[in-house]
Enzyme design. Structure first.
Site, mmCIF file in Angstrom:
data_model
loop_
_atom_site.group_PDB
_atom_site.id
_atom_site.type_symbol
_atom_site.label_atom_id
_atom_site.label_comp_id
_atom_site.label_asym_id
_atom_site.label_seq_id
_atom_site.Cartn_x
_atom_site.Cartn_y
_atom_site.Cartn_z
ATOM 1 N N CYS A 135 16.943 -11.067 -12.432
ATOM 2 C CA CYS A 135 16.053 -12.136 -12.148
ATOM 3 C C CYS A 135 15.378 -12.256 -10.900
ATOM 4 C CB CYS A 135 16.810 -13.496 -12.402
ATOM 5 S SG CYS A 135 15.638 -14.784 -12.135
ATOM 6 N N ARG A 168 28.318 -33.045 -21.243
ATOM 7 C CA ARG A 168 28.711 -31.464 -21.597
ATOM 8 C C ARG A 168 29.454 -30.959 -20.475
ATOM 9 N NH1 ARG A 168 24.398 -27.820 -23.508
ATOM 10 N NH2 ARG A 168 24.361 -29.153 -25.397
ATOM 11 N N CYS A 222 22.308 -22.135 -27.781
ATOM 12 C CA CYS A 222 21.183 -22.239 -26.563
ATOM 13 C C CYS A 222 20.865 -21.003 -26.136
ATOM 14 C CB CYS A 222 22.013 -23.010 -25.616
ATOM 15 S SG CYS A 222 20.907 -23.315 -24.166
ATOM 16 N N CYS A 232 18.481 -24.637 -29.009
ATOM 17 C CA CYS A 232 17.844 -24.994 -27.498
ATOM 18 C C CYS A 232 17.549 -23.771 -26.797
ATOM 19 C CB CYS A 232 19.149 -25.384 -27.001
ATOM 20 S SG CYS A 232 18.810 -25.892 -25.029
ATOM 21 N N CYS A 284 18.861 -18.317 -6.806
ATOM 22 C CA CYS A 284 19.626 -19.323 -6.883
ATOM 23 C C CYS A 284 21.033 -18.943 -6.238
ATOM 24 C CB CYS A 284 19.757 -19.781 -8.327
ATOM 25 S SG CYS A 284 18.270 -19.975 -9.115
ATOM 26 N N CYS A 330 17.744 -31.487 -21.999
ATOM 27 C CA CYS A 330 18.917 -31.144 -21.684
ATOM 28 C C CYS A 330 18.783 -30.702 -20.262
ATOM 29 C CB CYS A 330 19.563 -29.964 -22.397
ATOM 30 S SG CYS A 330 21.142 -29.580 -21.763
HETATM 31 S S1 SF4 Z 1 19.688 -19.484 -12.348
HETATM 32 FE FE1 SF4 Z 1 18.176 -18.846 -10.995
HETATM 33 S S2 SF4 Z 1 18.697 -16.531 -10.521
HETATM 34 FE FE2 SF4 Z 1 19.844 -17.317 -12.311
HETATM 35 S S3 SF4 Z 1 18.630 -16.506 -13.904
HETATM 36 FE FE3 SF4 Z 1 18.103 -18.888 -13.563
HETATM 37 S S4 SF4 Z 1 16.214 -18.708 -12.135
HETATM 38 FE FE4 SF4 Z 1 17.126 -16.779 -12.155
#
Ligand code: SF4
Length: 365
Positions: free
Chosen positions: A54, A262, A98, A130, A58, A190
């Site tokens: 990704c 949850r 999900c 989901c 985060c 959610c």
């Molecule tokens: S939480 Fe953030 S880094 Fe992880 S997959 Fe989702 S968007 Fe990407």
């Protein structure tokens, strides 16, 4: 006492969170019993349909490509693979699947079309479907709804203030806008967050203000305890104390009386007694399956043994809302618009994210 309010203030929520534990538990359990069957728990299975690689930063996430976490990425799963796993989840007692994809946002094209087919396939198994696919536009939300999507997950993660200390590549308002796009359809929302990321109690209350003042409030709110994964910026955070989890669940139950609360990530660190206290405090949904995307989760059989011990039973699908109809792709009213929305990229610097990124670079060489 248990009316739904959309004007909660941070001060009121802090007052609830900080009540003496026995009072907090009693108040939350009283509200819980008025709105829900206290012996029924909704069971979801989380399936990572596209793992890793990704582009986002985060701080809690081992799927971010920039950190070195040992997560092996894979391409989007096939529709048949997903249907087979959904069937297994159904046989194991799950009422909802999900599907999570490690994407910043949905892009129109063959991969999204494939996800829409997965939604159609699972809805036809009479399970709630989901998706958690990142930011989505109104048209994308409508296409998901038409395919038979029951819920869309998009977490606020934390308070708006603390969110900026965890993520720099996507904005809080975009998350709220995505929830707003989902609300233009019949798909339920959610949305929840994570505790244990180094935030303070004001931030936890701030997140609950943001969620509870949504009108309508989310139908489902996951409360995650951080699973600190080596290589991520938050790798050194200490495990969340069970009492913090119980307080957070109870406070969520009080300010969002109708929502399914949850217990999500972090359950492997919790004893059965701790989880039972969370159920008493108002949690009525869990994720089943030995993995939550990439982090460990209790085995399904362990959960079923716990339910037996506590005299609890899994919730039947479509208990809270009728099953959506599936419209086939050939009859679809909403075609792909080839949208390229400009979602925000604040790109401010977060020191610990930069350090983890640098380490990731060195280890990948
Ligand atoms: S939480 Fe953030 S880094 Fe992880 S997959 Fe989702 S968007 Fe990407």
């Amino acid at each position: 006492m248990s009316e739904v309010r959309h004007n909660w203030t941070k001060e009121e929520i802090l007052e609830i969170y900080n009540r003496p534990m026995m009072e907090l538990l009693y108040d939350a359990a009283t509200i819980h019993r008025k709105q829900h069957d206290p012996n029924v728990v909704q069971v979801s299975t989380l399936l990572s349909i596209k793992t890793g690689g990704c582009s986002e930063d985060c701080g809690y996430c081992p799927q971010a490509a920039r950190y070195h976490t040992g997560v092996e990425g894979n391409d989007l799963m096939s529709v048949n693979q997903v249907k087979a796993q959904a069937l297994r989840a159904k046989e194991g007692g799950s009422s909802r699947v999900c599907m999570g994809a490690a994407w910043r946002n949905v892009k129109d094209g063959p991969e999204f079309d494939q996800v829409l087919e997965m939604v159609r396939g699972i809805n036809k198994l009479d399970m709630e479907v989901c998706c958690t696919l990142g930011m989505i536009t109104e048209n994308q939300a409508k296409r998901l709804a038409e395919a038979g999507l029951y819920a869309y997950n998009h977490n606020l993660d934390s308070s708006e203030e603390y969110y900026k200390e965890v993520i720099s590549t996507r904005g809080y308002q975009d998350r709220l806008d995505t929830i707003g796009n989902v609300r233009k359809t019949n798909v339920t929302v959610c949305s929840g967050g994570i505790i244990g990321m180094g935030e303070n109690i004001e931030d936890r209350a701030g997140m609950l203000v943001a969620l509870s003042t949504l009108d309508p409030q989310p139908e489902s709110t996951p409360i995650n305890a951080l699973v600190a994964v080596e290589g991520t910026p938050l790798e050194d955070e200490k495990p969340v104390e069970i009492w913090d989890m119980i307080r957070m669940v109870a406070t969520t139950r009080i300010v969002m009386p109708e929502t399914q609360v949850r217990l999500s990530a972090g359950r492997t660190q919790m004893s059965r007694e701790g989880q039972a206290m969370c159920f008493f405090a108002g949690a009525n949904s869990i994720f089943a399956g030995d993995k939550l995307l990439t982090t460990p989760n209790p085995d399904v059989n362990e959960d079923m043994k716990m339910f037996e011990l506590l005299g609890m039973k899994p919730q039947k699908p479509f208990t809270k809302k009728v099953q959506p109809q599936t419209v086939e792709a050939t009859d679809s009213e909403f075609e792909s618009l080839g949208e390229k929305p400009k979602w925000t990229r604040p790109d401010h610097k977060i020191d610990r994210n930069e350090v983890a990124k640098q380490k990731g670079k060195e280890l990948k060489v």
